[in-house]
Structure formats: structure tokens, C-alpha cells
Write a protein that holds these residues in place. Structure first.
Motif, short mmCIF file in Angstrom:
data_model
loop_
_atom_site.label_atom_id
_atom_site.label_comp_id
_atom_site.label_asym_id
_atom_site.label_seq_id
_atom_site.Cartn_x
_atom_site.Cartn_y
_atom_site.Cartn_z
N LEU A 1 0.86 -1.17 0.00
CA LEU A 1 0.00 0.00 0.00
C LEU A 1 0.90 1.24 0.00
CD1 LEU A 1 -2.95 0.89 0.06
CD2 LEU A 1 -2.87 0.78 2.53
N ILE A 2 0.80 2.01 -1.07
CA ILE A 2 1.63 3.21 -1.24
C ILE A 2 0.71 4.42 -1.27
CG2 ILE A 2 3.21 4.45 -2.77
CD1 ILE A 2 4.12 1.72 -3.82
N GLU A 3 1.10 5.44 -0.55
CA GLU A 3 0.35 6.69 -0.54
C GLU A 3 1.11 7.69 -1.40
OE1 GLU A 3 -1.94 8.27 3.13
OE2 GLU A 3 0.12 8.99 3.28
N LEU A 4 0.43 8.23 -2.42
CA LEU A 4 1.02 9.23 -3.31
C LEU A 4 0.50 10.62 -2.95
CD1 LEU A 4 0.63 7.49 -6.78
CD2 LEU A 4 2.65 7.54 -5.33
N PHE A 5 1.36 11.60 -3.04
CA PHE A 5 0.97 12.99 -2.80
C PHE A 5 0.92 13.68 -4.17
CE2 PHE A 5 3.40 11.39 0.80
CZ PHE A 5 2.45 11.51 1.80
N ILE B 1 4.47 7.31 -9.64
CA ILE B 1 5.28 7.67 -8.47
C ILE B 1 6.25 8.79 -8.83
CG2 ILE B 1 7.11 6.84 -6.93
CD1 ILE B 1 5.62 4.12 -6.91
N ASN B 2 6.87 8.70 -9.99
CA ASN B 2 7.82 9.74 -10.41
C ASN B 2 7.14 11.08 -10.65
OD1 ASN B 2 10.04 8.03 -10.25
ND2 ASN B 2 9.92 7.44 -12.40
N SER B 3 5.88 11.07 -11.06
CA SER B 3 5.19 12.33 -11.34
C SER B 3 4.51 12.90 -10.09
CB SER B 3 4.15 12.14 -12.44
OG SER B 3 3.10 11.30 -12.00
N SER B 4 4.53 12.17 -8.99
CA SER B 4 3.89 12.66 -7.77
C SER B 4 4.81 13.63 -7.04
CB SER B 4 3.54 11.48 -6.85
OG SER B 4 4.71 10.95 -6.27
N LYS B 5 4.27 14.28 -6.05
CA LYS B 5 5.05 15.20 -5.22
C LYS B 5 5.79 14.46 -4.12
CE LYS B 5 3.70 18.85 -7.35
NZ LYS B 5 4.61 19.57 -8.21
N GLY B 6 5.59 13.16 -4.08
CA GLY B 6 6.24 12.31 -3.10
C GLY B 6 5.35 11.11 -2.80
N CYS B 7 5.90 10.15 -2.10
CA CYS B 7 5.11 8.99 -1.73
C CYS B 7 5.68 8.38 -0.46
CB CYS B 7 5.08 7.96 -2.86
SG CYS B 7 6.66 7.16 -3.18
N THR B 8 4.88 7.53 0.15
CA THR B 8 5.32 6.82 1.34
C THR B 8 4.63 5.47 1.36
OG1 THR B 8 5.63 6.97 3.73
CG2 THR B 8 3.53 7.75 2.87
N ILE B 9 5.24 4.53 2.02
CA ILE B 9 4.62 3.22 2.23
C ILE B 9 3.75 3.33 3.47
CG2 ILE B 9 5.07 0.82 2.80
CD1 ILE B 9 7.69 1.07 1.18
N VAL B 10 2.52 2.86 3.35
CA VAL B 10 1.57 2.93 4.45
C VAL B 10 1.70 1.65 5.28
CG1 VAL B 10 -0.87 3.17 5.03
CG2 VAL B 10 0.04 4.30 3.01
N GLU B 11 1.89 1.82 6.57
CA GLU B 11 2.09 0.68 7.46
C GLU B 11 0.90 0.48 8.39
OE1 GLU B 11 5.69 1.79 9.51
OE2 GLU B 11 6.92 0.82 7.97
N HIS B 12 0.68 -0.76 8.76
CA HIS B 12 -0.33 -1.14 9.76
C HIS B 12 -1.71 -0.60 9.40
CE1 HIS B 12 3.29 -2.16 11.87
NE2 HIS B 12 3.64 -0.89 11.98
N GLU B 13 -2.13 -0.87 8.16
CA GLU B 13 -3.38 -0.33 7.63
C GLU B 13 -4.26 -1.46 7.12
OE1 GLU B 13 -5.11 3.49 5.59
OE2 GLU B 13 -3.32 3.35 6.80
N ILE B 14 -5.55 -1.32 7.32
CA ILE B 14 -6.52 -2.20 6.69
C ILE B 14 -7.36 -1.31 5.78
CG2 ILE B 14 -8.12 -2.01 8.65
CD1 ILE B 14 -8.97 -4.92 8.04
N ALA B 15 -7.63 -1.81 4.55
CA ALA B 15 -8.28 -0.94 3.57
C ALA B 15 -9.10 -1.75 2.58
CB ALA B 15 -7.22 -0.13 2.82
N TYR B 16 -10.08 -1.09 1.98
CA TYR B 16 -10.79 -1.63 0.84
C TYR B 16 -10.26 -0.91 -0.40
CZ TYR B 16 -14.10 -2.43 -2.81
OH TYR B 16 -14.63 -2.77 -4.01
N ALA B 17 -9.68 -1.67 -1.30
CA ALA B 17 -9.18 -1.11 -2.56
C ALA B 17 -10.18 -1.45 -3.65
CB ALA B 17 -7.81 -1.69 -2.90
N GLY B 18 -10.67 -0.44 -4.31
CA GLY B 18 -11.65 -0.64 -5.37
C GLY B 18 -10.97 -0.77 -6.73
N ARG B 19 -11.63 -0.27 -7.72
CA ARG B 19 -11.15 -0.35 -9.11
C ARG B 19 -9.75 0.22 -9.22
NH1 ARG B 19 -13.19 2.78 -14.13
NH2 ARG B 19 -12.42 1.42 -15.76
#
Length: 113
Positions: free
Chosen positions: A7-11, A32-50
Motif C-alpha cells: 500500500l503506497i500513498e502518493l501525494f 510515483i515519479n510524477s507525484s510530489k512524493g510517496c510513502t509506504i503505508v504501514e499497519h493499515e486495513i483498507a478496501y481497494a476498489g477499481r
């Protein structure tokens, strides 16, 4: 070959439409290269859609904020590690519960059709 999920969070700028970019053939590396930055999200539960997107804050919850422990408490690192292990256990149980509930609902739905 093995499969891993991350799970990666893009800014991003407000006007960026990642769904559209992916549908037009953009690769994750390019995004990722076109974003303003990114981070790996830790200890997260999520629903990923399309397209694998977690669209809103209501679609995920991560260990942090009021769930975390005050760093001034004695042995806070040790206690935090224990709390994270509890969070992991709860998340995995909820994933199993969600699967079982969905399969029951799916079977009920298909039996009616």
C-alpha cells in the motif's frame, strides 16, 4: 513467482486523475515519479476498489492517532509493538469475517436468482 501487495500513498496535485492515467496506460513507476512524493503505508486495513485505489478516508484505517500510545509512557516502544500485534490480529480476523459474510450473502443472492 510470488505475489506481494503493498500500500503506497502518493501525494498529488488536486487535478491529477489516477484512474484516468492508469486507464490510458500509465505505469506505477511513472505515477510515483510524477507525484510530489510517496510513502509506504504501514499497519493499515483498507478496501481497494477499481484499479487498486483506496478512494477515501472512510475506506481505510491505519494504526495511529488515538490508537497509538503516548511516547512518554514507560516502555512505550515495547507497549506500542504489542498494540500493533493486537491490531494485526484484529485486522486479520475482520478480513476472515468479511470473506465469510460475503460468501454467505453471495450464495443467498445466487440462490434467489
Amino acid at each position: 513467482m510470488k505475489m506481494e501487495h503493498i500500500l503506497i500513498e502518493l501525494f498529488l496535485e488536486d487535478d491529477v486523475d489516477l484512474n484516468q492515467d492508469l486507464e490510458q496506460g500509465a505505469r506505477l513507476k511513472d505515477l510515483i515519479n510524477s507525484s510530489k512524493g510517496c510513502t509506504i503505508v504501514e499497519h493499515e486495513i483498507a478496501y481497494a476498489g477499481r484499479n487498486g485505489f483506496v478512494h477515501g478516508v472512510e475506506d481505510s484505517i491505519g494504526f495511529g492517532g488515538e490508537m497509538d500510545i503516548d511516547s512518554t509512557i514507560d516502555h512505550s516502544d515495547e507497549k506500542r509493538d504489542f498494540l500493533i500485534s493486537l491490531w494485526e490480529k484484529v485486522c486479520k480476523e475482520k478480513i476472515d469475517e468479511a470473506y465469510e459474510e460475503f460468501m454467505t450473502l453471495k450464495n443467498e443472492y445466487l440462490e434467489k436468482k
